[in-house]
Design a protein around this motif. Structure first.
Motif, PDB file in Angstrom:
ATOM      1  N   TRP A  62       0.837  -1.194   0.000  1.00 38.92           N
ATOM      2  CA  TRP A  62       0.000   0.000   0.000  1.00 38.92           C
ATOM      3  C   TRP A  62       0.874   1.247   0.000  1.00 38.92           C
ATOM      4  CZ3 TRP A  62       1.000   3.025   4.181  1.00 38.92           C
ATOM      5  CH2 TRP A  62       1.472   2.411   5.348  1.00 38.92           C
ATOM      6  N   LEU A  63       0.269   2.355  -0.396  1.00 39.22           N
ATOM      7  CA  LEU A  63       0.939   3.653  -0.430  1.00 39.22           C
ATOM      8  C   LEU A  63      -0.044   4.693   0.095  1.00 39.22           C
ATOM      9  CD1 LEU A  63       3.098   5.240  -3.133  1.00 39.22           C
ATOM     10  CD2 LEU A  63       1.044   6.432  -2.442  1.00 39.22           C
ATOM     11  N   ARG A  64       0.453   5.549   0.972  1.00 38.59           N
ATOM     12  CA  ARG A  64      -0.351   6.651   1.500  1.00 38.59           C
ATOM     13  C   ARG A  64       0.448   7.936   1.318  1.00 38.59           C
ATOM     14  NH1 ARG A  64      -1.251   5.293   7.100  1.00 38.59           N
ATOM     15  NH2 ARG A  64      -2.841   3.913   6.285  1.00 38.59           N
ATOM     16  N   LYS A  65      -0.199   8.929   0.732  1.00 37.77           N
ATOM     17  CA  LYS A  65       0.427  10.248   0.552  1.00 37.77           C
ATOM     18  C   LYS A  65      -0.531  11.268   1.133  1.00 37.77           C
ATOM     19  CE  LYS A  65       0.835  14.179  -1.989  1.00 37.77           C
ATOM     20  NZ  LYS A  65      -0.207  15.200  -2.062  1.00 37.77           N
ATOM     21  N   TYR A  66      -0.014  12.188   1.921  1.00 38.70           N
ATOM     22  CA  TYR A  66      -0.863  13.217   2.489  1.00 38.70           C
ATOM     23  C   TYR A  66      -0.041  14.442   2.847  1.00 38.70           C
ATOM     24  CZ  TYR A  66       0.937  11.450   6.931  1.00 38.70           C
ATOM     25  OH  TYR A  66       1.766  11.052   7.950  1.00 38.70           O
ATOM     26  N   GLU A  67      -0.770  15.526   3.067  1.00 39.76           N
ATOM     27  CA  GLU A  67      -0.177  16.751   3.582  1.00 39.76           C
ATOM     28  C   GLU A  67      -0.924  17.116   4.854  1.00 39.76           C
ATOM     29  OE1 GLU A  67       1.521  19.365   0.061  1.00 39.76           O
ATOM     30  OE2 GLU A  67      -0.632  18.994  -0.215  1.00 39.76           O
ATOM     31  N   ILE A  68      -0.203  17.738   5.767  1.00 39.43           N
ATOM     32  CA  ILE A  68      -0.785  18.121   7.052  1.00 39.43           C
ATOM     33  C   ILE A  68      -0.216  19.488   7.438  1.00 39.43           C
ATOM     34  CG2 ILE A  68       0.981  16.865   8.343  1.00 39.43           C
ATOM     35  CD1 ILE A  68      -1.266  16.169  10.363  1.00 39.43           C
ATOM     36  N   THR A  69      -1.030  20.281   8.099  1.00 41.40           N
ATOM     37  CA  THR A  69      -0.558  21.616   8.466  1.00 41.40           C
ATOM     38  C   THR A  69       0.539  21.519   9.521  1.00 41.40           C
ATOM     39  OG1 THR A  69      -2.213  21.905  10.204  1.00 41.40           O
ATOM     40  CG2 THR A  69      -2.817  22.666   7.990  1.00 41.40           C
ATOM     41  N   LYS A  70       1.497  22.405   9.409  1.00 37.67           N
ATOM     42  CA  LYS A  70       2.582  22.446  10.390  1.00 37.67           C
ATOM     43  C   LYS A  70       2.028  22.738  11.782  1.00 37.67           C
ATOM     44  CE  LYS A  70       6.166  23.857   7.145  1.00 37.67           C
ATOM     45  NZ  LYS A  70       7.093  24.928   6.746  1.00 37.67           N
ATOM     46  N   LYS A  71       0.993  23.563  11.835  1.00 39.56           N
ATOM     47  CA  LYS A  71       0.373  23.920  13.104  1.00 39.56           C
ATOM     48  C   LYS A  71      -0.206  22.675  13.789  1.00 39.56           C
ATOM     49  CE  LYS A  71      -3.288  26.896  14.887  1.00 39.56           C
ATOM     50  NZ  LYS A  71      -4.328  27.859  14.531  1.00 39.56           N
ATOM     51  N   LEU A  72      -0.859  21.829  13.035  1.00 41.86           N
ATOM     52  CA  LEU A  72      -1.437  20.608  13.591  1.00 41.86           C
ATOM     53  C   LEU A  72      -0.354  19.644  14.065  1.00 41.86           C
ATOM     54  CD1 LEU A  72      -4.136  19.252  14.158  1.00 41.86           C
ATOM     55  CD2 LEU A  72      -4.058  18.280  11.866  1.00 41.86           C
ATOM     56  N   LEU A  73       0.719  19.545  13.320  1.00 36.84           N
ATOM     57  CA  LEU A  73       1.833  18.688  13.738  1.00 36.84           C
ATOM     58  C   LEU A  73       2.479  19.214  15.015  1.00 36.84           C
ATOM     59  CD1 LEU A  73       3.748  17.679  10.490  1.00 36.84           C
ATOM     60  CD2 LEU A  73       2.549  16.186  12.067  1.00 36.84           C
ATOM     61  N   ALA A  74       2.594  20.525  15.124  1.00 35.70           N
ATOM     62  CA  ALA A  74       3.230  21.130  16.299  1.00 35.70           C
ATOM     63  C   ALA A  74       2.386  20.961  17.560  1.00 35.70           C
ATOM     64  CB  ALA A  74       3.496  22.610  16.048  1.00 35.70           C
ATOM     65  N   SER A  75       1.093  20.715  17.392  1.00 33.96           N
ATOM     66  CA  SER A  75       0.214  20.596  18.560  1.00 33.96           C
ATOM     67  C   SER A  75       0.407  19.279  19.302  1.00 33.96           C
ATOM     68  CB  SER A  75      -1.251  20.722  18.124  1.00 33.96           C
ATOM     69  OG  SER A  75      -1.657  19.543  17.442  1.00 33.96           O
ATOM     70  N   ASN A  76       1.145  18.346  18.711  1.00 34.09           N
ATOM     71  CA  ASN A  76       1.386  17.034  19.309  1.00 34.09           C
ATOM     72  C   ASN A  76       0.094  16.281  19.601  1.00 34.09           C
ATOM     73  OD1 ASN A  76       4.200  17.105  19.257  1.00 34.09           O
ATOM     74  ND2 ASN A  76       4.257  18.291  21.149  1.00 34.09           N
ATOM     75  N   ASP A  77      -0.959  16.587  18.865  1.00 35.07           N
ATOM     76  CA  ASP A  77      -2.229  15.883  19.007  1.00 35.07           C
ATOM     77  C   ASP A  77      -2.108  14.551  18.278  1.00 35.07           C
ATOM     78  OD1 ASP A  77      -4.790  15.012  19.232  1.00 35.07           O
ATOM     79  OD2 ASP A  77      -5.699  16.685  18.145  1.00 35.07           O
ATOM     80  N   LEU A  78      -2.072  13.469  19.028  1.00 39.56           N
ATOM     81  CA  LEU A  78      -1.884  12.153  18.424  1.00 39.56           C
ATOM     82  C   LEU A  78      -3.169  11.597  17.829  1.00 39.56           C
ATOM     83  CD1 LEU A  78       0.504  10.494  21.023  1.00 39.56           C
ATOM     84  CD2 LEU A  78       1.069  11.691  18.909  1.00 39.56           C
ATOM     85  N   ASP A  79      -4.277  12.274  18.034  1.00 40.12           N
ATOM     86  CA  ASP A  79      -5.556  11.808  17.532  1.00 40.12           C
ATOM     87  C   ASP A  79      -5.977  12.653  16.335  1.00 40.12           C
ATOM     88  OD1 ASP A  79      -7.816  10.248  17.390  1.00 40.12           O
ATOM     89  OD2 ASP A  79      -8.936  11.469  18.812  1.00 40.12           O
ATOM     90  N   ILE A  80      -5.236  12.518  15.252  1.00 47.31           N
ATOM     91  CA  ILE A  80      -5.515  13.281  14.031  1.00 47.31           C
ATOM     92  C   ILE A  80      -6.364  12.424  13.114  1.00 47.31           C
ATOM     93  CG2 ILE A  80      -4.492  14.352  11.999  1.00 47.31           C
ATOM     94  CD1 ILE A  80      -2.081  15.036  13.802  1.00 47.31           C
ATOM     95  N   HIS A  81      -7.456  12.981  12.667  1.00 49.24           N
ATOM     96  CA  HIS A  81      -8.398  12.260  11.818  1.00 49.24           C
ATOM     97  C   HIS A  81      -8.059  12.473  10.340  1.00 49.24           C
ATOM     98  CE1 HIS A  81     -12.267  11.212   9.923  1.00 49.24           C
ATOM     99  NE2 HIS A  81     -12.324  10.350  10.916  1.00 49.24           N
TER     100      HIS A  81
END
Length: 126
Positions: A62-81
């Motif tokens: 399988w292959l997964r490609k995505y983009e995520i906001t830097k702000k969301l990554l910085a929040s350390n929220d491990l429950d990202i939908h």
């Protein structure tokens, strides 16, 4: 076309996810490609054997490609939908590594930087 090296192939065969950060479509985003494998079984997917000499006949990729906001990554929220991801692409069922290589070429320019996923220190791989 690029090819996975022996280290990358062996990791895929034993179920270790590989990942790479790729250029994003915006300065506010970070983009990733994650690839992995699973065993296609009658009761659904399961993790591959950790032994390289195991039977890999039912192995799929399988292959997964995505983009995520830097702000969301910085929040350390491990429950990202999944709905919080941008430009999300998920493809599975590839029957061999060669097909996975072809699809990976659509997103990754240089396979030499693809490494085991945990080295990216991002928790969005499973």
């Amino acid at each position: 076309m690029q090819k996975f090296n022996v280290f990358q192939k062996n990791n895929l065969l034993v179920g270790t996810h590989l990942a790479i950060e790729i250029p994003s479509s915006s300065p506010e985003l970070r983009a990733f490609v994650i690839i992995g494998s699973y065993i296609e079984a009658s009761r659904g997917a399961r993790r591959p054997s950790k032994f390289l000499n195991a039977d890999h006949q039912d192995l799929r990729f399988w292959l997964r490609k995505y983009e995520i906001t830097k702000k969301l990554l910085a929040s350390n929220d491990l429950d990202i939908h999944e709905s919080q991801l941008e430009n999300f692409v998920y493809m599975n069922g590839f029957q061999n590594i060669e097909t996975l290589e072809e699809k990976s070429c659509e997103y990754v320019d240089d396979f030499s930087s693809i490494n085991v996923a945990w080295k990216l220190n991002i928790s969005l791989f499973d």
